[in-house]
Write a protein that holds these residues in place. Structure first.
Motif, short mmCIF file in Angstrom:
data_model
loop_
_atom_site.label_atom_id
_atom_site.label_comp_id
_atom_site.label_asym_id
_atom_site.label_seq_id
_atom_site.Cartn_x
_atom_site.Cartn_y
_atom_site.Cartn_z
N ILE A 185 14.90 1.69 -10.98
CA ILE A 185 13.90 1.03 -11.84
C ILE A 185 13.76 1.69 -13.21
O ILE A 185 13.85 0.94 -14.22
CB ILE A 185 12.56 0.93 -11.10
CG1 ILE A 185 12.76 0.13 -9.79
CG2 ILE A 185 11.50 0.30 -11.98
CD1 ILE A 185 11.51 -0.02 -8.97
N PRO A 186 13.57 2.97 -13.44
CA PRO A 186 13.29 4.03 -12.46
C PRO A 186 11.78 4.14 -12.21
O PRO A 186 10.98 3.84 -13.06
CB PRO A 186 13.81 5.27 -13.14
CG PRO A 186 13.57 5.01 -14.59
CD PRO A 186 13.75 3.53 -14.80
N ALA A 187 11.46 4.58 -10.99
CA ALA A 187 10.08 4.85 -10.62
C ALA A 187 10.08 6.20 -9.93
O ALA A 187 10.42 6.34 -8.77
CB ALA A 187 9.55 3.76 -9.69
N ASN A 188 9.70 7.23 -10.69
CA ASN A 188 9.86 8.60 -10.20
C ASN A 188 8.65 9.11 -9.43
O ASN A 188 8.71 10.19 -8.83
CB ASN A 188 10.14 9.53 -11.39
CG ASN A 188 11.40 9.11 -12.13
OD1 ASN A 188 12.41 8.82 -11.49
ND2 ASN A 188 11.34 9.08 -13.47
N GLY A 189 7.55 8.36 -9.42
CA GLY A 189 6.36 8.81 -8.70
C GLY A 189 5.54 9.79 -9.53
O GLY A 189 5.90 10.14 -10.66
N PRO A 190 4.44 10.26 -8.97
CA PRO A 190 3.94 9.91 -7.63
C PRO A 190 3.59 8.43 -7.50
O PRO A 190 3.59 7.71 -8.49
CB PRO A 190 2.72 10.81 -7.47
CG PRO A 190 2.22 11.00 -8.87
CD PRO A 190 3.46 11.06 -9.73
N TYR A 191 3.25 8.04 -6.25
CA TYR A 191 3.04 6.62 -5.97
C TYR A 191 1.65 6.41 -5.37
O TYR A 191 1.05 7.31 -4.80
CB TYR A 191 4.10 6.12 -4.98
CG TYR A 191 5.51 6.42 -5.42
CD1 TYR A 191 6.16 5.61 -6.33
CD2 TYR A 191 6.19 7.53 -4.91
CE1 TYR A 191 7.46 5.89 -6.73
CE2 TYR A 191 7.47 7.82 -5.30
CZ TYR A 191 8.12 6.99 -6.22
OH TYR A 191 9.39 7.28 -6.62
N GLU A 192 1.20 5.20 -5.53
CA GLU A 192 -0.08 4.81 -4.93
C GLU A 192 0.07 3.49 -4.19
O GLU A 192 0.67 2.53 -4.72
CB GLU A 192 -1.18 4.67 -5.99
CG GLU A 192 -2.55 4.32 -5.38
CD GLU A 192 -3.63 4.12 -6.42
OE1 GLU A 192 -4.83 4.24 -6.06
OE2 GLU A 192 -3.30 3.84 -7.59
N TYR A 193 -0.45 3.44 -2.97
CA TYR A 193 -0.56 2.20 -2.22
C TYR A 193 -2.00 1.69 -2.31
O TYR A 193 -2.94 2.46 -2.11
CB TYR A 193 -0.22 2.41 -0.73
CG TYR A 193 1.25 2.64 -0.45
CD1 TYR A 193 2.15 1.58 -0.53
CD2 TYR A 193 1.72 3.88 -0.06
CE1 TYR A 193 3.50 1.77 -0.24
CE2 TYR A 193 3.06 4.08 0.24
CZ TYR A 193 3.94 3.02 0.14
OH TYR A 193 5.27 3.21 0.43
N ILE A 194 -2.15 0.40 -2.59
CA ILE A 194 -3.47 -0.24 -2.59
C ILE A 194 -3.44 -1.33 -1.54
O ILE A 194 -2.54 -2.21 -1.55
CB ILE A 194 -3.82 -0.81 -3.97
CG1 ILE A 194 -3.85 0.30 -5.02
CG2 ILE A 194 -5.18 -1.53 -3.91
CD1 ILE A 194 -4.18 -0.19 -6.41
N ILE A 195 -4.39 -1.31 -0.63
CA ILE A 195 -4.42 -2.24 0.49
C ILE A 195 -5.53 -3.26 0.27
O ILE A 195 -6.66 -2.91 -0.06
CB ILE A 195 -4.64 -1.49 1.83
CG1 ILE A 195 -3.45 -0.57 2.13
CG2 ILE A 195 -4.80 -2.48 2.97
CD1 ILE A 195 -3.64 0.83 1.62
N TYR A 196 -5.16 -4.55 0.46
CA TYR A 196 -6.10 -5.66 0.32
C TYR A 196 -6.21 -6.38 1.67
O TYR A 196 -5.26 -6.42 2.46
CB TYR A 196 -5.62 -6.65 -0.74
CG TYR A 196 -5.53 -6.08 -2.14
CD1 TYR A 196 -6.57 -6.25 -3.03
CD2 TYR A 196 -4.41 -5.37 -2.54
CE1 TYR A 196 -6.50 -5.72 -4.32
CE2 TYR A 196 -4.32 -4.83 -3.82
CZ TYR A 196 -5.37 -5.00 -4.70
OH TYR A 196 -5.29 -4.48 -5.96
N ARG A 197 -7.38 -6.97 1.89
CA ARG A 197 -7.63 -7.68 3.15
C ARG A 197 -8.32 -9.02 2.88
O ARG A 197 -9.12 -9.14 1.95
CB ARG A 197 -8.50 -6.83 4.06
CG ARG A 197 -8.75 -7.43 5.46
CD ARG A 197 -9.66 -6.53 6.28
NE ARG A 197 -11.02 -6.48 5.72
CZ ARG A 197 -11.86 -5.48 5.91
NH1 ARG A 197 -11.50 -4.41 6.62
NH2 ARG A 197 -13.08 -5.51 5.39
N SER A 198 -8.00 -10.02 3.73
CA SER A 198 -8.61 -11.35 3.63
C SER A 198 -8.92 -11.85 5.04
O SER A 198 -8.16 -11.59 5.98
CB SER A 198 -7.66 -12.34 2.93
OG SER A 198 -8.23 -13.63 2.87
#
Length: 547
Positions: A174-187
């Motif tokens: 891509i590059p995507a070297n981080g760090p990374y974040e996950y975001i969780i959604y709910r329905s």
């Protein structure tokens, strides 16, 4: 769209006795099939494109969709896509050159985990349909990260759902070297139409691929989730790829007669290839395996109506990501339901006939095969005086063995009947085959009467007047002079000359009578003509000569 009739004539060459044969044939002209459509899948929609039909009269196209291929081979005389193929109309375009259609299930989105197949049909100005195109199929594309699990691990009003996804790969391009974040959604639905953020976490190496959603109600309805991945580098934050959604597995229950229909409701990007069904054992309090299926529907039979049963389902599935096979197991919510008899019995067989002299219709019904009507407890009998009148209930029978009825109609013996059966759960069958009766001619005129004042047969009256609304009757003497006219169905001619108080002479008289009678088609008129022999005891003939 219309048929053309072609006449073929064959004639032999025999000069002495030439033989000729003619045959007719109906010919229908069907447009050629469009080319195979090209499919461009996204995460919840598919763009369908195809070359424009070369037939200039084409006014547009119909786009048909089916989950899984049908391998349909069109009949040589059938245009369009027959319903028995399993294909359904997904949409239309309104111009020959309009050859792009985006199928997003009318805004609801296509469900992941299915292979979608399409066929195209050209439409002509008269509504005629071409042969269908060859079918083409594709799955939806996977998102990033790619979901693998939405599994209920704690069944309660404050339960737990476990999420899992595949570790994203090849992010160095891509590059995507981080760090990374996950975001969780709910329905709180299957299709993820009201997503709201419920959690997030950061990771340095993307090895964390699970998350627990705690204190969530896992009893009442399914949940959908979406996990978004971000490159969380300072000054270089962006979302990586396009997220996909996945729902928990929810067994939808439909109680029927002594059985429960269990439908596996889900919207997931993987393919589930089998389901194991568990039912709560009321004695032990544990869920016991009762069967498995590769279909989305399982029927649990041999149950007791009115008793609550609770179920859970475990699914086994797979998906391929970057040429790597992932297999998964997901646990459903708990669902409870009660079997009820919602299936109506089959209709009885109805017969009947009219008894004209007694002025009633005799009706009877039965079951040649009672296997489809074992719990019938009553019947309803419907009647309509004409073909067009709406049916109304004229009788109800609470005894299942009471299957005859004598109906005395008020207006006419003609009419139509059907009977329905009702079972012990108040399910009413479809109507029986309609029985229409119109057997009686209800008006007959005698050919003799004697208005001589002896008190016997002194009035000329019809033998039957039932169900006649009115008549238009004119009586003539042998010279064509009108001696009597009436619109009274009872006629009531006393033998006197019209406009006088004098009896007509004995002799033969001619009548014309239009009878207005209630029949199946409504009020009908029919004509009667004939002779009346009058014995009046009076030899005075009335004759007016005109010059």
């Amino acid at each position: 769209k219309q048929y053309y009739t072609v006449v073929f004539k064959a004639e032999d060459s025999n000069l002495e006795t030439p033989l000729v044969d003619l045959r007719n044939m109906n010919v229908v002209v069907l447009g050629p099939s469009p080319d195979m459509p090209n499919l461009i899948p996204a995460s919840n929609s598919i763009t369908v494109t195809w070359p424009a039909d070369t037939c200039l009269p084409v006014t547009g196209y119909q786009v048909y969709r089916k989950i899984g291929p049908a391998a349909y081979v069109p009949d040589s005389c059938t245009g369009g896509v027959p319903s028995e193929t399993g294909y359904k109309l997904a949409g239309t375009t309104e111009d020959r050159l309009e050859t792009i259609f985006v199928d997003d299930n009318k805004g609801s989105g296509l469900e992941q985990g299915n292979e979608y197949c399409y066929m195209i049909v050209s439409v002509y100005p008269d509504g005629a349909l071409s042969f269908p195109s060859p079918e083409n199929c594709t799955p939806l594309v996977e998102g990033t990260p790619s979901m693998l699990e939405v599994s209920v691990t704690d069944h309660s009003a404050s339960g737990t759902i476990r999420l899992a996804w595949a570790k994203p790969e090849q992010l160095d391009t891509i590059p995507a070297n981080g760090p990374y974040e996950y975001i969780i959604y709910r329905s709180d639905d299957l299709l993820g139409q009201s997503m709201a953020q419920v959690g997030s976490f950061t990771t340095a190496d993307l090895n964390d691929t699970t998350w627990l959603d705690n204190t969530v109600d896992t009893q009442n309805f399914p949940w959908s989730y979406r996990v978004e991945l971000y490159n969380n580098e300072a000054g270089n934050r962006f979302q990586i790829g396009s997220a996909e959604s996945a729902s928990s597995l929810y067994p939808k229950l439909t109680g029927q007669d002594n059985q429960m229909v269990i439908e596996m409701k889900k919207n997931v990007p993987w393919i589930n290839y089998d389901y194991t069904i568990y039912r709560l054992n009321q004695g032990s309090g544990s869920f016991d395996s009762i069967g498995f299926t590769t279909d989305n529907i399982f029927v649990d039979e041999g149950l007791s109506n009115g008793v609550e049963y609770c179920y859970r389902v475990t699914s086994t599935g797979w998906r391929v990501l970057n040429d790597k096979l992932y297999e998964n197991v997901n646990f459903s919510h708990t669902a409870c339901g009660t079997p009820v008899d919602s299936i109506a019995p089959c209709p009885p067989s109805l017969n009947g006939h009219s008894l004209c002299d007694s002025s009633y219709n005799h009706l009877m019904w039965n079951y040649p095969d009672r296997s489809c009507a074992e719990d019938v407890v009553s019947y309803k009998l419907y009647f309509s005086p004409t073909f067009e009148d709406p049916p109304t209930v004229i009788a109800e029978f609470d005894d299942p063995y009471d299957s005859t009825y004598n109906h005395y109609p008020e207006i006419a013996l003609s009419g139509c009947y059907f009977v329905t059966a009702i079972d012990s759960f108040d399910n009413e069958s479809v109507p029986s085959v309609r029985l229409c009766l119109d057997e009686c001619s209800n008006y007959a005129l005698p050919n003799v009467f004697s208005p001589n004042g002896d008190g016997i047969n002194d009035l000329y009256r019809p033998q039957r007047t039932s169900y006649v609304e009115r008549v238009e009757m004119t009586i003539f003497n042998r010279w064509g002079l009108e001696v009597y006219y009436t619109e009274d169905p009872d006629v009531n001619w006393d033998g006197k000359m019209k406009g006088t108080d004098r009896l007509v002479a004995s002799g033969v008289y001619y009548y014309i009578c239009d009878v207005y009678e209630h029949r199946l088609t409504g009020l009908e008129v029919f004509a009667l003509t004939g002779f009346i022999y009058v014995y009046s005891g009076d030899d005075n003939e009335v004759f007016i000569e005109t010059k």
